[in-house]
Structure formats: C-alpha cells, structure tokens
Enzyme design. Structure first.
Site, PDB file in Angstrom:
ATOM      1  N   ASP A  80      28.737  37.984  42.737  1.00  0.00           N
ATOM      2  CA  ASP A  80      30.194  37.804  42.856  1.00  0.00           C
ATOM      3  C   ASP A  80      30.552  36.958  44.080  1.00  0.00           C
ATOM      4  O   ASP A  80      29.844  36.972  45.089  1.00  0.00           O
ATOM      5  CB  ASP A  80      30.856  39.190  42.965  1.00  0.00           C
ATOM      6  CG  ASP A  80      32.365  39.117  42.750  1.00  0.00           C
ATOM      7  OD1 ASP A  80      32.838  38.177  42.082  1.00  0.00           O
ATOM      8  OD2 ASP A  80      33.067  40.009  43.247  1.00  0.00           O
TER       9      ASP A  80
ATOM     10  N   ARG B 131      35.945  32.542  45.496  1.00  0.00           N
ATOM     11  CA  ARG B 131      36.420  32.559  46.884  1.00  0.00           C
ATOM     12  C   ARG B 131      35.629  31.588  47.751  1.00  0.00           C
ATOM     13  O   ARG B 131      36.159  30.970  48.662  1.00  0.00           O
ATOM     14  CB  ARG B 131      36.344  33.986  47.436  1.00  0.00           C
ATOM     15  CG  ARG B 131      37.517  34.850  46.995  1.00  0.00           C
ATOM     16  CD  ARG B 131      37.237  36.304  47.221  1.00  0.00           C
ATOM     17  NE  ARG B 131      36.271  36.819  46.243  1.00  0.00           N
ATOM     18  CZ  ARG B 131      35.542  37.904  46.422  1.00  0.00           C
ATOM     19  NH1 ARG B 131      35.638  38.580  47.546  1.00  0.00           N
ATOM     20  NH2 ARG B 131      34.707  38.294  45.481  1.00  0.00           N
TER      21      ARG B 131
ATOM     22  N   ASN C 208      35.642  38.884  31.721  1.00  0.00           N
ATOM     23  CA  ASN C 208      35.846  37.552  32.317  1.00  0.00           C
ATOM     24  C   ASN C 208      36.522  36.558  31.360  1.00  0.00           C
ATOM     25  O   ASN C 208      36.992  35.499  31.793  1.00  0.00           O
ATOM     26  CB  ASN C 208      34.525  36.970  32.836  1.00  0.00           C
ATOM     27  CG  ASN C 208      34.013  37.635  34.104  1.00  0.00           C
ATOM     28  OD1 ASN C 208      32.804  37.741  34.318  1.00  0.00           O
ATOM     29  ND2 ASN C 208      34.921  38.092  34.961  1.00  0.00           N
TER      30      ASN C 208
ATOM     31  N   ARG D 185      25.401  43.994  45.131  1.00  0.00           N
ATOM     32  CA  ARG D 185      26.622  43.242  44.795  1.00  0.00           C
ATOM     33  C   ARG D 185      26.987  42.365  45.977  1.00  0.00           C
ATOM     34  O   ARG D 185      27.184  42.854  47.090  1.00  0.00           O
ATOM     35  CB  ARG D 185      27.802  44.153  44.450  1.00  0.00           C
ATOM     36  CG  ARG D 185      29.031  43.296  44.069  1.00  0.00           C
ATOM     37  CD  ARG D 185      30.207  44.104  43.577  1.00  0.00           C
ATOM     38  NE  ARG D 185      31.243  43.179  43.082  1.00  0.00           N
ATOM     39  CZ  ARG D 185      32.010  43.377  42.044  1.00  0.00           C
ATOM     40  NH1 ARG D 185      31.888  44.481  41.341  1.00  0.00           N
ATOM     41  NH2 ARG D 185      32.922  42.488  41.669  1.00  0.00           N
TER      42      ARG D 185
HETATM   43  C1  IPE Z   1      31.853  40.980  38.104  1.00  0.00           C
HETATM   44  O1  IPE Z   1      32.661  40.202  38.918  1.00  0.00           O
HETATM   45  C2  IPE Z   1      31.296  40.141  37.001  1.00  0.00           C
HETATM   46  C3  IPE Z   1      30.269  39.173  37.371  1.00  0.00           C
HETATM   47  C4  IPE Z   1      29.780  39.006  38.554  1.00  0.00           C
HETATM   48  C5  IPE Z   1      29.776  38.360  36.304  1.00  0.00           C
HETATM   49  P1  IPE Z   1      34.249  40.107  38.726  1.00  0.00           P
HETATM   50  O2  IPE Z   1      34.723  39.151  39.735  1.00  0.00           O
HETATM   51  O3  IPE Z   1      34.565  39.831  37.318  1.00  0.00           O
HETATM   52  O4  IPE Z   1      34.712  41.604  39.066  1.00  0.00           O
HETATM   53  P2  IPE Z   1      36.137  42.132  39.517  1.00  0.00           P
HETATM   54  O5  IPE Z   1      37.157  41.564  38.583  1.00  0.00           O
HETATM   55  O6  IPE Z   1      36.367  41.664  40.921  1.00  0.00           O
HETATM   56  O7  IPE Z   1      36.016  43.619  39.454  1.00  0.00           O
HETATM   57  C1  IPE Z   2      31.371  35.622  40.150  1.00  0.00           C
HETATM   58  O1  IPE Z   2      32.264  34.968  40.992  1.00  0.00           O
HETATM   59  C2  IPE Z   2      31.118  34.881  38.872  1.00  0.00           C
HETATM   60  C3  IPE Z   2      31.788  35.489  37.710  1.00  0.00           C
HETATM   61  C4  IPE Z   2      32.477  36.603  37.712  1.00  0.00           C
HETATM   62  C5  IPE Z   2      31.686  34.799  36.452  1.00  0.00           C
HETATM   63  P1  IPE Z   2      33.837  35.089  40.833  1.00  0.00           P
HETATM   64  O2  IPE Z   2      34.294  33.988  39.959  1.00  0.00           O
HETATM   65  O3  IPE Z   2      34.257  36.440  40.404  1.00  0.00           O
HETATM   66  O4  IPE Z   2      34.299  34.816  42.313  1.00  0.00           O
HETATM   67  P2  IPE Z   2      35.457  35.527  43.093  1.00  0.00           P
HETATM   68  O5  IPE Z   2      35.190  37.006  43.060  1.00  0.00           O
HETATM   69  O6  IPE Z   2      36.731  35.181  42.398  1.00  0.00           O
HETATM   70  O7  IPE Z   2      35.380  34.976  44.480  1.00  0.00           O
HETATM   71 MG    MG Z   3      34.786  38.115  41.398  1.00  0.00          MG
END
Ligand code: IPE
Ligand code: IPE
Ligand code: MG
Length: 226
Positions: free
Chosen positions: A13, A17, A61, A174
């Site tokens: 994750d 950001r 997602n 995580r």
């Molecule tokens: C979890 O991250 C899913 C993946 C890393 C693929 P998210 O960014 O989707 O999780 P939330 O929405 O912050 O809980």
């Molecule tokens: C994880 O990064 C990748 C996926 C969930 C697909 P994010 O896209 O959730 O990145 P943040 O949490 O918005 O920074």
């Molecule tokens: Mg995320």
C-alpha cells in the site's frame, strides 16, 4: 538470520500517496510500485522465504476512477507477461487468488499461461491477489462445500481457499502506514504475525524487508497456548 517465516503476505500500500507527494499522478505511483515487486520477491526468496502472497488489487479497488483501474490492469498484464518469460530460469510457481473471471481476456490469458507454465515449479510460490477479497474467498469456499453436500468444517474451508496448497502466512507486512487488513487473507490471518510500516510501497526496499524479518524473528507465537 534464524526463524525465517516460510510464508509472507504483503499488502503493498501507498503508491498513490507516494506519487501525490511528488506532484505526480497516482498512476505514476503504481508504475513505481509495480517496478518494486521483483526487487522484493527476489530478496525474500533469497532470504529463505518459500511463499510470498502479494495483494495487488482488491475486490474493492474497482471503485477507483476508471483511469486508475485501467492503469493497474495494464501494469498487472505487463507484470505477468514478464513473469512468463522468466519461469524456467527462476523455478517459481505462480498462483493467482481472486475472481479472475471478470478480468479482460488478455489479462486472464497471461495469468492462466503464467500458472500453467509454472505449474511444475517447486522451489517457491508467488501468490498474487487480483480482484481478491478475503470475505469473497470464504463465501466461495463455503459454497463449494455446500454444492458437494459436505459438512462445513474448518478443515473443509481451508481446503477450498485459494491458498489450500500452501497454507497460511506466518507474517503479514503492510506498507503505507495504515493499520488494517483491508480484506486480505481474513481466514488465513487468524494466527499470522502482523508488521506495519509507514514506508510507502515504492520506497519499501530490501533493508525494510529485513527489518520485518527481524521483528518476526523476535516474536513468540503461542497459538493460544502458554
Ligand atoms: C489494500 O489497499 C489493497 C491493496 C494493497 C491491493 P487499499 O488502499 O485498497 O486499502 P484501504 O482502502 O486503504 O483500506
Ligand atoms: C496500493 O497503493 C495499490 C493498490 C491498492 C492497488 P494505493 O493506490 O492504495 O496507494 P494509497 O494508499 O492511495 O497511497
Ligand atoms: Mg491504499
């Protein structure tokens, strides 16, 4: 290092950001994040981890802007294509957990090819969550048991999860600073050790992975005993 976890799960994750803090598009962050995967996979397997489960795209997602979802699908396809080219060299067996039936034909095809080309590989397992949700996985397992007229038992559920062959993660990492599972391996995580870091996924490197291993090595897993 002693006491290396056999199976590590990673919730990758923080791509969005990471990019936004640099004034770039979220998609740029996903590209960087995707480029980081092989560095960690190579390092983890080199350190003695047997199985890696990576959360790449959750069943939730899809609710992101279409442009971002499209880019994530494109990057997944690119990743699996690259994987196929390396199968014989690296000996890694590919597994994909999640409902892949709704993916594009071209993405489904590379996933299926990656899995069939690597089916005979035994040194490591690379398990990737694509359109994966832990709740969906449990419901799917229970429905399978029901359709076979079998009793619902813990063993029966475990045997019908995507992870049936290689089991539960010893350690779940995580990145990205959130302290939650976001629907990742809910059933399997019952006794997993959890490690959270604020480091955003594109910045998560070998050293940070080793810090997670070190933390794991110092844990006492009791499984309810004393
Ligand atoms: C979890 O991250 C899913 C993946 C890393 C693929 P998210 O960014 O989707 O999780 P939330 O929405 O912050 O809980
Ligand atoms: C994880 O990064 C990748 C996926 C969930 C697909 P994010 O896209 O959730 O990145 P943040 O949490 O918005 O920074
Ligand atoms: Mg995320």
């Amino acid at each position: 290092m002693e006491n290396i976890p056999g199976h590590v799960g990673i919730i990758m994750d923080g791509n969005g950001r990471w990019a936004e803090s640099r004034g770039k598009s979220r998609s740029y962050g996903h590209k960087k994040g995707s480029d980081n995967v092989d560095r960690i996979v190579t390092h983890a397997f080199g350190a003695g981890v047997k199985t890696l489960s990576l959360f790449a795209f959750s069943s939730e997602n899809w609710a992101r802007p279409k442009e971002e979802v499209d880019e994530l699908m494109r990057l997944l396809e690119r990743y699996f294509k690259k994987f196929i080219g390396k199968v014989l060299k690296n000996g890694v067996k590919l597994s994909v957990m999640g409902d892949i039936s709704v993916l594009s034909d071209s993405l489904k095809e590379v996933i299926e090819r990656g899995m069939s080309d690597s089916a005979g590989m035994t040194s490591h397992v690379l398990n990737i969550g694509v359109n994966y949700g832990g709740r969906q996985e449990i419901v799917r397992a229970v429905n399978k048991l029901v359709s076979e007229g079998r009793e619902i038992t813990e063993k029966g559920i475990s045997e019908n999860l995507y992870t049936a062959e290689f089991g539960e993660p010893d350690l779940i990492i995580r990145t990205g600073g959130e302290y939650r599972l976001s629907n990742f391996m809910l059933y399997q995580a019952a006794y997993s050790e959890l490690y959270f870091t604020d480091v955003l996924w594109p910045d998560f490197n070998e050293e940070q992975f080793d810090m997670a291993l070190l933390s794991y090595a110092g844990r006492k897993r009791r499984f309810g005993k004393i």
